[in-house]
Design a protein around this motif. Structure first.
Motif, short mmCIF file in Angstrom:
data_model
loop_
_atom_site.label_atom_id
_atom_site.label_comp_id
_atom_site.label_asym_id
_atom_site.label_seq_id
_atom_site.Cartn_x
_atom_site.Cartn_y
_atom_site.Cartn_z
N ILE A 1 10.20 5.71 -9.17
CA ILE A 1 11.23 4.88 -9.90
C ILE A 1 10.55 4.37 -11.35
O ILE A 1 9.64 3.85 -11.10
N CYS A 2 11.08 4.55 -12.35
CA CYS A 2 10.40 4.41 -13.45
C CYS A 2 11.09 3.53 -14.44
O CYS A 2 12.47 3.89 -14.71
N ASN A 3 10.72 2.40 -14.83
CA ASN A 3 11.32 1.49 -15.93
C ASN A 3 11.01 2.21 -17.26
O ASN A 3 9.83 2.52 -17.47
N LEU A 4 12.08 2.75 -18.09
CA LEU A 4 11.91 3.32 -19.45
C LEU A 4 12.65 2.79 -20.49
O LEU A 4 13.55 1.90 -20.28
N ALA B 1 6.96 2.74 -11.49
CA ALA B 1 6.14 2.57 -12.71
C ALA B 1 7.07 1.91 -13.77
O ALA B 1 8.00 1.96 -14.19
N ASP B 2 6.21 0.84 -14.16
CA ASP B 2 6.86 -0.36 -15.09
C ASP B 2 6.29 0.09 -16.45
O ASP B 2 5.07 -0.41 -16.83
N GLU B 3 7.32 0.43 -17.09
CA GLU B 3 7.12 0.85 -18.61
C GLU B 3 5.73 1.60 -18.74
O GLU B 3 4.88 1.30 -19.56
N PRO B 4 5.60 2.71 -18.05
CA PRO B 4 4.30 3.29 -18.02
C PRO B 4 3.78 4.13 -19.34
O PRO B 4 2.32 4.43 -19.35
N ILE B 5 4.61 4.33 -20.14
CA ILE B 5 4.34 4.87 -21.62
C ILE B 5 4.60 4.28 -22.67
O ILE B 5 4.74 4.59 -23.78
N ALA B 6 5.22 2.60 -22.48
CA ALA B 6 5.52 1.97 -23.65
C ALA B 6 4.44 1.79 -24.65
O ALA B 6 4.51 1.60 -25.86
N SER C 1 0.94 -1.16 0.17
CA SER C 1 -0.07 0.16 0.08
C SER C 1 0.87 1.16 0.01
O SER C 1 0.64 2.27 -0.70
N ARG C 2 2.08 1.21 0.76
CA ARG C 2 2.76 2.18 0.68
C ARG C 2 3.67 2.47 -0.55
O ARG C 2 4.28 3.35 -0.93
N CYS C 3 4.03 1.32 -1.21
CA CYS C 3 4.60 1.20 -2.37
C CYS C 3 4.05 1.01 -3.60
O CYS C 3 3.64 -0.11 -3.94
N ALA C 4 3.15 2.25 -4.18
CA ALA C 4 2.27 1.81 -5.36
C ALA C 4 3.07 1.67 -6.59
O ALA C 4 4.03 1.82 -6.84
N MET C 5 2.23 0.68 -7.29
CA MET C 5 2.77 0.21 -8.49
C MET C 5 2.13 0.65 -9.72
O MET C 5 0.78 0.44 -9.48
N ILE C 6 2.49 1.20 -10.79
CA ILE C 6 1.87 1.49 -11.91
C ILE C 6 2.46 0.58 -13.18
O ILE C 6 3.58 0.65 -13.18
N PHE C 7 1.52 0.02 -13.89
CA PHE C 7 1.95 -0.75 -14.80
C PHE C 7 1.63 -0.56 -16.32
O PHE C 7 0.95 0.47 -16.59
N GLN C 8 2.47 -0.89 -17.30
CA GLN C 8 1.99 -0.60 -18.70
C GLN C 8 0.81 -1.05 -19.17
O GLN C 8 0.12 -0.05 -20.04
#
Length: 272
Positions: free
Chosen positions: A199-202, A168-173, A78-85
């Motif tokens: 932290i974003c994977n790009l 954020a794991d490849e949020p704009i791929a 909950s404290r470490c939010a994850m955003i997916f592709q």
């Protein structure tokens, strides 16, 4: 603030992440780059505890995240939010309800079953949507939104968690250049205004240089570059991606000007 110490992940004989060590002293926007299979997504999934580490430790603000189990692990997620592709939204549900799903970890089972939300949470969800420029979409089904709008809904859901860290794991791929810039602008603004570590994977160098305070390059599960974006030269990029002299950054650029220019050349050639 965040210390990753000798972190590894093995899947059978394959080493996906190999003894990664990274230290972050204060909130920053960090980009992780590298070719597919470099270990970027596995690293984020270990930080979020969606995947267990084979060895090593993740320490966040003095707490050993790798040791968490059960309720403590869920509280960390909950404290470490994850955003997916892929956004990971409920397509047939309205936008504001998708955002409110960010509170599920702190709601009772009964409230979850009957989709009951406190009025203050509903107001806050709409305020977050307004901050991201999509409050007018709140009552629409999520499936009716564009990809860029859906990714902003996913960001809003992450903010509903009151996180200390956003991954954020490849949020704009999967987004076009215009929506990619809107999403990255939103993440950068959240870092600056809320003081969050992001932290974003790009997958593009120009995005990493433009938005990130620090860039980490991964190759074959290892960190092969860790420095300021201005240190990310074309030669360094070749090393990160294992590419030859024919490597071209323009081929992966998300800059609207670059893509429009290429399109103009293609159209000009077609007219000759």
């Amino acid at each position: 603030m965040l210390k990753i110490d000798g972190l590894s992940k093995r899947f059978g004989d394959k080493i996906a992440v190999d003894r990664v060590t990274v230290a972050v002293d204060k909130p920053a926007m960090i980009g992780i780059i590298g070719r597919s299979g470099a270990g970027k997504s596995t690293l984020l999934r270990m930080i979020n505890r969606l995947t267990d580490a084979t060895e090593g430790a993740i320490i966040f603000e003095g707490e050993d995240i790798t040791a968490l189990r059960g309720a403590a692990r869920r509280a960390w997620q909950s404290r470490c939010a994850m955003i997916f592709q892929q956004f990971n939204l409920v397509p047939r549900m309205d936008v504001v309800s998708n955002v409110l799903h960010g509170t599920l970890n702190r709601r009772s089972t009964l409230a979850t079953m009957f989709n009951l939300y406190p009025q203050e949470d509903i107001h806050r969800a709409i305020e977050i949507l307004d901050r991201l420029g999509i409050a007018e979409q709140a009552a629409k089904r999520t499936e009716a939104l564009s990809g860029g709008q859906q990714q902003r809904v996913a960001i809003a859901r992450a903010l509903m968690q009151n996180p200390r860290l956003i991954l954020a794991d490849e949020p704009i791929a999967s987004l076009d250049p215009m929506n990619a810039q809107i999403v990255m602008d939103s993440l950068r603004r959240i870092h600056e205004e809320d003081g969050l570590l992001v932290i974003c994977n790009l997958h593009t160098l120009d995005t990493a240089r433009r938005y990130c305070d620090r860039v980490i390059g991964m190759r074959d599960g290892r960190v092969v570059f860790d420095g300021a974006p201005e240190m990310l030269t074309t030669a360094t990029a070749r090393e990160i991606y294992g590419a030859g002299e024919d490597f071209s950054e323009a081929a992966t650029s998300t800059e609207i000007e670059t893509l429009d220019g290429a399109e103009e050349i293609r159209l000009a050639e077609a007219c000759v």
